[in-house]
Design a protein around this motif. Sequence first.
Motif, mmCIF file in Angstrom:
data_model
loop_
_atom_site.group_PDB
_atom_site.id
_atom_site.type_symbol
_atom_site.label_atom_id
_atom_site.label_comp_id
_atom_site.label_asym_id
_atom_site.label_seq_id
_atom_site.Cartn_x
_atom_site.Cartn_y
_atom_site.Cartn_z
ATOM 1 N N ASN A 296 0.732 -1.256 0.142
ATOM 2 C CA ASN A 296 -0.137 0.026 0.095
ATOM 3 C C ASN A 296 0.974 1.237 -0.005
ATOM 4 O O ASN A 296 0.483 2.431 -0.636
ATOM 5 N N GLU B 263 1.841 1.734 -3.193
ATOM 6 C CA GLU B 263 0.874 2.309 -4.067
ATOM 7 C C GLU B 263 0.566 3.740 -4.006
ATOM 8 O O GLU B 263 0.231 4.578 -5.012
ATOM 9 N N ALA C 149 -7.582 11.581 0.459
ATOM 10 C CA ALA C 149 -7.945 11.109 1.638
ATOM 11 C C ALA C 149 -6.827 9.717 1.844
ATOM 12 O O ALA C 149 -6.109 9.543 1.154
ATOM 13 N N GLY D 158 -4.629 4.846 6.279
ATOM 14 C CA GLY D 158 -3.771 4.798 7.181
ATOM 15 C C GLY D 158 -2.625 3.804 6.933
ATOM 16 O O GLY D 158 -1.462 3.858 7.562
HETATM 17 C C1 6PG Z 1 -5.694 -2.974 -2.142
HETATM 18 C C2 6PG Z 1 -5.921 -1.701 -1.740
HETATM 19 C C3 6PG Z 1 -6.803 -1.316 -0.647
HETATM 20 C C4 6PG Z 1 -7.602 -0.173 -0.224
HETATM 21 C C5 6PG Z 1 -6.344 1.114 -0.296
HETATM 22 C C6 6PG Z 1 -6.876 2.384 -0.119
HETATM 23 O O1 6PG Z 1 -4.673 -3.278 -2.174
HETATM 24 O O2 6PG Z 1 -6.731 -3.590 -2.580
HETATM 25 O O3 6PG Z 1 -4.646 -0.903 -1.366
HETATM 26 O O4 6PG Z 1 -6.440 -2.221 0.541
HETATM 27 O O5 6PG Z 1 -8.544 0.260 -0.975
HETATM 28 O O6 6PG Z 1 -5.354 0.953 0.707
HETATM 29 O O7 6PG Z 1 -6.104 3.115 0.858
HETATM 30 P P1 6PG Z 1 -6.347 4.745 1.215
HETATM 31 O O8 6PG Z 1 -7.730 4.762 1.493
HETATM 32 O O9 6PG Z 1 -5.362 4.979 2.315
HETATM 33 O O10 6PG Z 1 -5.925 5.458 -0.112
#
Ligand code: 6PG
Length: 476
Positions: A186, A189, A258, A261
């Motif tokens: 993440n 990401e 947003a 965490g």
């Molecule tokens: C996933 C995503 C999921 C989540 C994001 C959003 O791997 O499928 O990462 O876990 O949708 O983490 O995170 P934020 O709201 O912090 O951007």
Amino acid sequence: ASADIGVTGMGVMGSNLARNLARNGYKVAIHNRSSAKTEEVYTEHGSEGEFIPSENMEDFVGSLSRPRVAIIMVKAGAPTDAVIEELASRMEEGDIIVDCGNSLFTDTRRREAALKERGLHFVGTGVSGGEEGALWGPSIMPGGSPQSYDRLGPMFEKISAHVDGEPCCTYIGADGAGHFVKMVHNGIEYADMQVIGEAYDLLRRSLGLSPAEIADIFAEWNKGELDSYLMEVSVEVLRQVDAKTDKPLVDVIVDAAAQKGTGAWTVQTALDLGVPVTGIGEATFARGLSSSPAQRAAAQGFAGEAQEWNVEDREAFIEDVRKALYASKLVAYSQGFNEIQAAAEAYGWDINLGALARIWRGGCIIRAQFLNEITRAYDADAKLPLLIGDSYFYERIVDALPSWRRVVSQATLHGVPVPVFSSSLSYYDGVRSERLPAALIQGQRDFFGAHTYQRTDAEGAFHTMWAEDGRAEVQW
Ligand code: 6PG
């Protein structure tokens, strides 16, 4: 008691995981705190496979064949602890509780240790891919005991995404290792999304391109080494026109990012481990800056660009931005993998980084073409200290370098923020420097706090008697 596996928590993620399991031929027990939700899922999707709906925990646990496997898909934190206790108190030695939520790995370590004492396996599992991924094939990152993987692995591998016939699921490592790598996924990401955002902002502010024109450029980039799901998503978002105003949708969306965490956890944990994850850090802080209305309001009208931006060769500039994006993204991944290496060392996890990159090639949010190369790099050298030092990636960095420097300096001259582009370049320049100003910092520390320093030409810790003019250092 005949279900192969159970899922409790019938939110979208939980019910989609249950449906995925059922579609793949497993008999799935389903349960939710309020049983109306279970009924709803059963009514709508009961025909997709074999489900055993339960109104209460007692029946849910009772419907599982032994050793029981129950997946929890509820909110991280206290709700997860509560459901674990409800399950554990009804389970028997050898049973397996799987937490597929985005739990903090330290919670997972604590839970795993506590349940082990009670003879139960606890498997903190990272699941990525959003709602669609959960239903059609996510990337799955299970931790916990290797024995639990014997029972769980075949089912998870079957329902995961597949790339080149290989499942996007593998055993990651003991206790919290699965949730740890999902956390770093993440964080990466966040960095990946931010570098795409920086490229978009630069193209818009320098060349005055419209979102749709930038979408076309991104679509072109997405055919090459930048090929990734997040790039694809960005093209879709930038092409979207708002039905109400006929404006590009991106211009109607409030520019305050947003976060739930996991990016912040990645940075906090990296600070604890002493690993510089500047890309993820800057990406997380950039979200914070965007969501600071008081500060942004106070700074409206502040002086800005040092020069007017007239790009002479538009094509060349676009290519520069593409290369800067690629190099910055690479640095962020390199740093993220370093964080995993450091955690593996600190927590005694035997994490196969090549296999990890392999299961991120499909199903998850950061799935991308270039993960194939990351796999190749770590398969060739499992202990690779620096991903950007692998010869394939290093060549690309060297090729991108002049573009990267031009983009960062031009952005700076023209007052366009590029926190991840620029910090990644600084990281590259820092890590490749033969000497760093850290020597001066050590001197400063020794001066004001007698914190000692090490010498380039002798072993041991030294302290200089600073006040006594010219006095040589003493060994501490
Ligand atoms: C996933 C995503 C999921 C989540 C994001 C959003 O791997 O499928 O990462 O876990 O949708 O983490 O995170 P934020 O709201 O912090 O951007």
